[in-house]
Enzyme design. Structure first.
Site, mmCIF file in Angstrom:
data_model
loop_
_atom_site.group_PDB
_atom_site.id
_atom_site.type_symbol
_atom_site.label_atom_id
_atom_site.label_comp_id
_atom_site.label_asym_id
_atom_site.label_seq_id
_atom_site.Cartn_x
_atom_site.Cartn_y
_atom_site.Cartn_z
ATOM 1 N N LYS A 195 4.086 -10.937 11.258
ATOM 2 C CA LYS A 195 3.444 -10.189 10.173
ATOM 3 C C LYS A 195 3.989 -8.778 10.162
ATOM 4 O O LYS A 195 4.285 -8.211 11.225
ATOM 5 C CB LYS A 195 1.919 -10.140 10.376
ATOM 6 C CG LYS A 195 1.197 -9.177 9.422
ATOM 7 C CD LYS A 195 -0.239 -8.939 9.821
ATOM 8 C CE LYS A 195 -0.875 -7.840 8.972
ATOM 9 N NZ LYS A 195 -2.269 -7.549 9.344
ATOM 10 N N GLU A 240 -12.036 1.459 6.788
ATOM 11 C CA GLU A 240 -11.749 0.901 8.110
ATOM 12 C C GLU A 240 -12.030 1.899 9.225
ATOM 13 O O GLU A 240 -11.371 2.929 9.339
ATOM 14 C CB GLU A 240 -10.291 0.435 8.183
ATOM 15 C CG GLU A 240 -9.989 -0.367 9.429
ATOM 16 C CD GLU A 240 -8.902 -1.410 9.228
ATOM 17 O OE1 GLU A 240 -8.536 -2.075 10.203
ATOM 18 O OE2 GLU A 240 -8.423 -1.559 8.081
ATOM 19 N N GLU A 284 -3.608 -13.451 8.734
ATOM 20 C CA GLU A 284 -3.383 -12.012 8.794
ATOM 21 C C GLU A 284 -4.527 -11.323 9.533
ATOM 22 O O GLU A 284 -4.316 -10.432 10.370
ATOM 23 C CB GLU A 284 -3.266 -11.454 7.370
ATOM 24 C CG GLU A 284 -3.084 -9.950 7.306
ATOM 25 C CD GLU A 284 -3.150 -9.413 5.881
ATOM 26 O OE1 GLU A 284 -3.290 -8.183 5.747
ATOM 27 O OE2 GLU A 284 -3.074 -10.201 4.924
ATOM 28 N N GLU A 422 -1.985 -6.153 -5.275
ATOM 29 C CA GLU A 422 -2.927 -5.702 -4.244
ATOM 30 C C GLU A 422 -2.733 -4.222 -3.934
ATOM 31 O O GLU A 422 -3.699 -3.471 -3.784
ATOM 32 C CB GLU A 422 -2.743 -6.528 -2.968
ATOM 33 C CG GLU A 422 -3.690 -6.118 -1.847
ATOM 34 C CD GLU A 422 -3.525 -6.951 -0.591
ATOM 35 O OE1 GLU A 422 -3.646 -6.371 0.516
ATOM 36 O OE2 GLU A 422 -3.279 -8.164 -0.701
#
Length: 437
Positions: A195, A240, A284, A422
């Site tokens: 990733k 986050e 992910e 996105e």
């Protein structure tokens, strides 16, 4: 500022000890508004003089600079922590409130990459106002020779909306960035990497200086579940929480896997279900959770890592989210914990070293302090550090210009056009704040 013997470290000289006094405040009349704290910030010519860490109306804001530090290079976290340790070890503190965030506080932000000239910055404001669980306080900070007089702050004149805001491509256009996503997918398919998180930037120019208070208040009103931050000209609203340390309890919220909301509740509920079942997004997310748990485990005597994520609903997007918690097993500070977590798979990729190299090869830009830790720390080492997402950075010496950033996690099933969409969704909070949309 003066330069220390270490060429990567610059700070105002400590001189006489820092003096900090915290007193209780009566709650403002409008204390139930998510932007009440932010409304106390005064108008300042330099956007870098404004500091903020606010969520759902609670947190801390500050202005001015009693002390500051800038350090660059691979040891920027350790040097910042050591500087703060020296500051608080000699500080004279009178704290009449005694909750996390009172007494001397440093706001900080750290560059994503060690080689970035943005480096790590710690700002100790001259004035800090805080609110927690209905309790309000004021902290004034200075030296023996200069300590602002305690005076209850009052709401300031409302900031004016930015004028003549235009947007332009940053390092890459949308089409060019989609091409880089394709290259990343090819390298993942070839087995080079599992990733990688690729970011893009957008340049903003206004007709006159953009008041950071306008941005902060708009973000707080629309995205009250995020942490609305400002540190040294970096402004944003991050969903986050990289790490929080409070009286021995360590917590971290991991977000990875995103889908854009439509505004139709029924349709969004169906989209949330599809996100929770998406193998691409679950993969992910698993990478990101594993990287956080592995980094925190050496510092914790016990940990709780949920087996499955939940769907976090924000105003414009939904994320797969997992809250990791642990009990601190050593004397590590919140900043040191943030250092151990950076860069997580949520902003870099897996394996970290390979993903970091791919980012440097494909992005064609310096992220600066985007995707790096941002937050605050008190004299005890407790504090909160988020990841600098959904944000913009003022350009040096031009308060009318900013760079906005957004990034996406790329895995084997990623579609370039979907990733562009996105990233556009992640740019919406700052774009709307700038245009008053």
């Amino acid at each position: 500022m003066t330069t220390s013997p270490d060429p990567g470290l610059a700070a105002r000289p400590l001189g006489t000890p820092l003096v900090a006094r915290t007193v209780a405040l009566d709650p403002p009349v409008s204390s139930d508004s998510p932007a009440t704290l932010l409304s106390l910030l005064p108008a300042l010519d330099d956007p870098r003089e404004v500091s903020s860490w606010v969520r759902r109306g609670e947190g801390i804001v500050g202005w001015g600079r009693a002390l500051e530090l800038t350090t660059t290079g691979p040891h920027r976290f350790a040097e910042a922590q050591e500087w703060w340790r020296r500051v608080v070890s000699t500080a004279v503190v009178r704290d009449e409130v005694g909750v996390p965030g009172t007494g001397p506080v440093a706001f900080g932000s750290v560059s994503y990459a060690a080689e970035s000239p943005a480096g790590a910055t710690l700002i100790v404001p001259e004035v800090v106002v805080g609110c927690r669980d209905g309790r309000w306080w004021l902290t004034t900070i200075g030296t023996d020779a200069s300590v602002p007089a305690p005076a209850a702050p009052s709401p300031q004149a409302a900031p004016t909306e930015p004028e003549g805001v235009t947007f332009a491509d940053g390092a890459l256009s949308s089409a060019e960035w989609a091409g880089r996503v394709s290259q990343a997918v090819e390298r993942i398919t070839a087995g080079e990497i599992d990733k990688v998180v690729l970011a893009r930037d957008l340049r903003v120019q206004a007709d006159k200086a953009v008041d950071p208070r306008w941005l902060l208040q708009r973000l707080a009103e629309r995205y009250d579940t995020t942490w609305v931050f400002a540190v040294d000209g970096l402004v944003g609203a991050t969903p986050e929480m990289l790490v929080r340390l409070e009286k021995g309890l360590v917590t971290s919220r991991v977000l990875a896997g995103t889908i854009r909301r439509t505004g139709d509740d029924g349709h969004d509920l169906a989209l949330a279900g599809s996100l929770a079942r998406s193998s691409k997004d679950l993969e992910e997310h698993e990478y990101a959770v594993r990287s956080v748990a592995d980094a925190l485990r050496p510092h914790c005597s016990s940990m709780n890592v949920p087996e499955s994520p939940f769907v976090l609903h924000l105003s414009n997007v939904m994320h797969l989210a997992t809250d990791v918690a642990g009990v601190l097993g050593d004397r590590t500070t919140s900043l040191a914990l943030a250092a151990s977590l950076h860069p997580s798979a949520a902003v870099c990729g897996t394996p970290t070293e390979v993903a970091d190299r791919v980012i440097a090869e494909l992005e064609d830009m310096d992220r600066g302090r985007y995707a790096g830790p941002v937050g605050w720390m008190d004299a005890a080492g407790d504090g909160e550090w988020g990841i600098a997402l959904r944000c913009g950075a003022y350009e040096a010496d031009d308060p009318a210009a900013l760079r906005l950033f957004a990034g996406c996690g790329i895995v084997a099933g990623s579609d370039p056009e979907s990733e562009v969409a996105e990233s556009d969704a992640k740019l919406v909070p700052m774009r709307d704040a700038l245009t008053g949309a």
